[in-house]
Motif scaffolding. Structure first.
Motif, PDB file in Angstrom:
ATOM      1  N   ILE A 192      -4.157   6.460   2.195  1.00 36.27           N
ATOM      2  CA  ILE A 192      -4.702   5.113   2.361  1.00 36.27           C
ATOM      3  C   ILE A 192      -5.446   5.083   3.690  1.00 36.27           C
ATOM      4  O   ILE A 192      -4.846   5.172   4.755  1.00 36.27           O
ATOM      5  CB  ILE A 192      -3.583   4.048   2.335  1.00 36.27           C
ATOM      6  CG1 ILE A 192      -2.695   4.176   1.097  1.00 36.27           C
ATOM      7  CG2 ILE A 192      -4.175   2.650   2.472  1.00 36.27           C
ATOM      8  CD1 ILE A 192      -3.350   3.898  -0.218  1.00 36.27           C
ATOM      9  N   ASP A 228      -9.678  -2.024  -0.131  1.00 39.75           N
ATOM     10  CA  ASP A 228      -8.867  -0.843   0.145  1.00 39.75           C
ATOM     11  C   ASP A 228      -9.777   0.377   0.041  1.00 39.75           C
ATOM     12  O   ASP A 228     -10.661   0.422  -0.816  1.00 39.75           O
ATOM     13  CB  ASP A 228      -7.757  -0.662  -0.893  1.00 39.75           C
ATOM     14  CG  ASP A 228      -6.643  -1.682  -0.792  1.00 39.75           C
ATOM     15  OD1 ASP A 228      -6.556  -2.364   0.244  1.00 39.75           O
ATOM     16  OD2 ASP A 228      -5.863  -1.791  -1.755  1.00 39.75           O
ATOM     17  N   THR A 253      -9.246   4.534  -0.295  1.00 42.07           N
ATOM     18  CA  THR A 253      -8.250   5.567  -0.534  1.00 42.07           C
ATOM     19  C   THR A 253      -8.944   6.899  -0.746  1.00 42.07           C
ATOM     20  O   THR A 253      -9.902   6.985  -1.519  1.00 42.07           O
ATOM     21  CB  THR A 253      -7.408   5.220  -1.779  1.00 42.07           C
ATOM     22  OG1 THR A 253      -6.825   3.931  -1.605  1.00 42.07           O
ATOM     23  CG2 THR A 253      -6.318   6.246  -2.021  1.00 42.07           C
ATOM     24  N   GLU A 308      -6.623  -0.799   4.151  1.00 44.39           N
ATOM     25  CA  GLU A 308      -6.021  -1.643   3.129  1.00 44.39           C
ATOM     26  C   GLU A 308      -6.099  -3.102   3.532  1.00 44.39           C
ATOM     27  O   GLU A 308      -5.853  -3.461   4.683  1.00 44.39           O
ATOM     28  CB  GLU A 308      -4.574  -1.222   2.825  1.00 44.39           C
ATOM     29  CG  GLU A 308      -3.613  -1.267   3.977  1.00 44.39           C
ATOM     30  CD  GLU A 308      -2.896  -2.600   4.130  1.00 44.39           C
ATOM     31  OE1 GLU A 308      -2.944  -3.455   3.230  1.00 44.39           O
ATOM     32  OE2 GLU A 308      -2.307  -2.796   5.186  1.00 44.39           O
ATOM     33  N   ARG A 350       1.958   1.752  -3.542  1.00 45.55           N
ATOM     34  CA  ARG A 350       0.784   2.124  -4.334  1.00 45.55           C
ATOM     35  C   ARG A 350       0.408   3.587  -4.085  1.00 45.55           C
ATOM     36  O   ARG A 350       0.000   4.293  -4.998  1.00 45.55           O
ATOM     37  CB  ARG A 350      -0.369   1.176  -3.991  1.00 45.55           C
ATOM     38  CG  ARG A 350      -1.417   1.084  -5.038  1.00 45.55           C
ATOM     39  CD  ARG A 350      -2.395  -0.072  -4.820  1.00 45.55           C
ATOM     40  NE  ARG A 350      -3.006  -0.085  -3.512  1.00 45.55           N
ATOM     41  CZ  ARG A 350      -2.822  -1.038  -2.591  1.00 45.55           C
ATOM     42  NH1 ARG A 350      -2.035  -2.067  -2.836  1.00 45.55           N
ATOM     43  NH2 ARG A 350      -3.431  -0.968  -1.424  1.00 45.55           N
ATOM     44  N   ARG A 351       0.558   4.039  -2.857  1.00 46.20           N
ATOM     45  CA  ARG A 351       0.277   5.441  -2.534  1.00 46.20           C
ATOM     46  C   ARG A 351       1.211   6.365  -3.316  1.00 46.20           C
ATOM     47  O   ARG A 351       0.808   7.427  -3.792  1.00 46.20           O
ATOM     48  CB  ARG A 351       0.435   5.680  -1.029  1.00 46.20           C
ATOM     49  CG  ARG A 351       0.020   7.093  -0.598  1.00 46.20           C
ATOM     50  CD  ARG A 351       0.437   7.382   0.827  1.00 46.20           C
ATOM     51  NE  ARG A 351       1.880   7.431   0.988  1.00 46.20           N
ATOM     52  CZ  ARG A 351       2.677   8.416   0.555  1.00 46.20           C
ATOM     53  NH1 ARG A 351       2.176   9.447  -0.087  1.00 46.20           N
ATOM     54  NH2 ARG A 351       3.974   8.379   0.767  1.00 46.20           N
ATOM     55  N   PRO A 395       0.807  -1.233   0.000  1.00 45.81           N
ATOM     56  CA  PRO A 395       0.000   0.000   0.000  1.00 45.81           C
ATOM     57  C   PRO A 395       0.840   1.284   0.000  1.00 45.81           C
ATOM     58  O   PRO A 395       0.442   2.278  -0.610  1.00 45.81           O
ATOM     59  CB  PRO A 395      -0.855  -0.107   1.261  1.00 45.81           C
ATOM     60  CG  PRO A 395      -0.220  -1.159   2.082  1.00 45.81           C
ATOM     61  CD  PRO A 395       0.553  -2.055   1.173  1.00 45.81           C
ATOM     62  N   GLU A 396       1.992   1.272   0.647  1.00 46.65           N
ATOM     63  CA  GLU A 396       2.824   2.486   0.656  1.00 46.65           C
ATOM     64  C   GLU A 396       3.383   2.760  -0.737  1.00 46.65           C
ATOM     65  O   GLU A 396       3.413   3.909  -1.193  1.00 46.65           O
ATOM     66  CB  GLU A 396       3.954   2.366   1.675  1.00 46.65           C
ATOM     67  CG  GLU A 396       4.840   3.589   1.745  1.00 46.65           C
ATOM     68  CD  GLU A 396       4.117   4.912   2.035  1.00 46.65           C
ATOM     69  OE1 GLU A 396       4.651   5.965   1.650  1.00 46.65           O
ATOM     70  OE2 GLU A 396       3.021   4.902   2.643  1.00 46.65           O
ATOM     71  N   PHE A 436      -5.133  -6.163   0.997  1.00 46.94           N
ATOM     72  CA  PHE A 436      -4.791  -6.723  -0.307  1.00 46.94           C
ATOM     73  C   PHE A 436      -4.899  -8.243  -0.219  1.00 46.94           C
ATOM     74  O   PHE A 436      -3.916  -8.952  -0.022  1.00 46.94           O
ATOM     75  CB  PHE A 436      -3.385  -6.284  -0.725  1.00 46.94           C
ATOM     76  CG  PHE A 436      -2.990  -6.753  -2.104  1.00 46.94           C
ATOM     77  CD1 PHE A 436      -3.525  -6.146  -3.230  1.00 46.94           C
ATOM     78  CD2 PHE A 436      -2.099  -7.789  -2.276  1.00 46.94           C
ATOM     79  CE1 PHE A 436      -3.168  -6.566  -4.500  1.00 46.94           C
ATOM     80  CE2 PHE A 436      -1.735  -8.220  -3.542  1.00 46.94           C
ATOM     81  CZ  PHE A 436      -2.277  -7.615  -4.653  1.00 46.94           C
TER      82      PHE A 436
END
Length: 151
Positions: free
Chosen positions: A48, A59, A61, A51, A34-35, A31-32, A53
């Protein structure tokens, strides 16, 4: 047949990255990461809020412009095959109402020592939303940042 309240489109984008499918897949799973790469533009930061996954995970956002949330994206994962594919749906809502929903299919295919990413987006925009063009432009921008991150 025409629809007054729903517009839809399917777009396929392909990118080649000079790194392994596992490395590119990890940028989606984390997630980090992806952010960092997933924002639809340079003016929007992602926050986020939740989350998970995993298959059936969700998720949440927030798309932030400064300190203000301008949209909420909820992603529900339907299929995850590590280093190979991710299939999920995402609803995109402004602060007032749903703007649309996308079915997202990402395939991570070996291409010599690198990866060929095939991204298919099937998007529905509701009630006059200009989401169709925005989704495509947003993904074009995000995939450029993904390339920078995995380089």
């Amino acid at each position: 047949m025409s629809h007054d309240t729903i517009r839809h489109d399917t777009v396929t984008m392909e990118r080649t990255y000079a790194t392994s499918p596992a490395h590119v897949f990890d940028a989606w799973a984390d997630p980090e990461k992806r952010r960092i790469w997933g924002s639809p533009s340079d003016e929007i930061d992602l926050r986020i809020d939740a989350e998970d996954f995993s298959v059936n995970g969700e998720d949440v956002t927030s798309c932030m412009m400064g300190e203000e949330a301008i949209a909420i994206v909820r992603a529900r994962y339907h299929d995850i095959v590590p280093n190979s594919r991710i299939i999920y749906t995402e609803s995109i809502a402004g602060l007032e109402a749903l703007e649309g929903v996308s079915l997202v299919a990402a395939e991570f295919l070996p291409d010599g020592p690198g990866t060929r990413l095939v991204l298919t987006l099937q998007t529905l925009a509701v009630d006059g939303s200009d989401l169709l063009a925005g989704v495509q432009e947003g993904w074009e921008s995000a995939l450029l940042r993904l390339g920078t991150l995995v380089a």
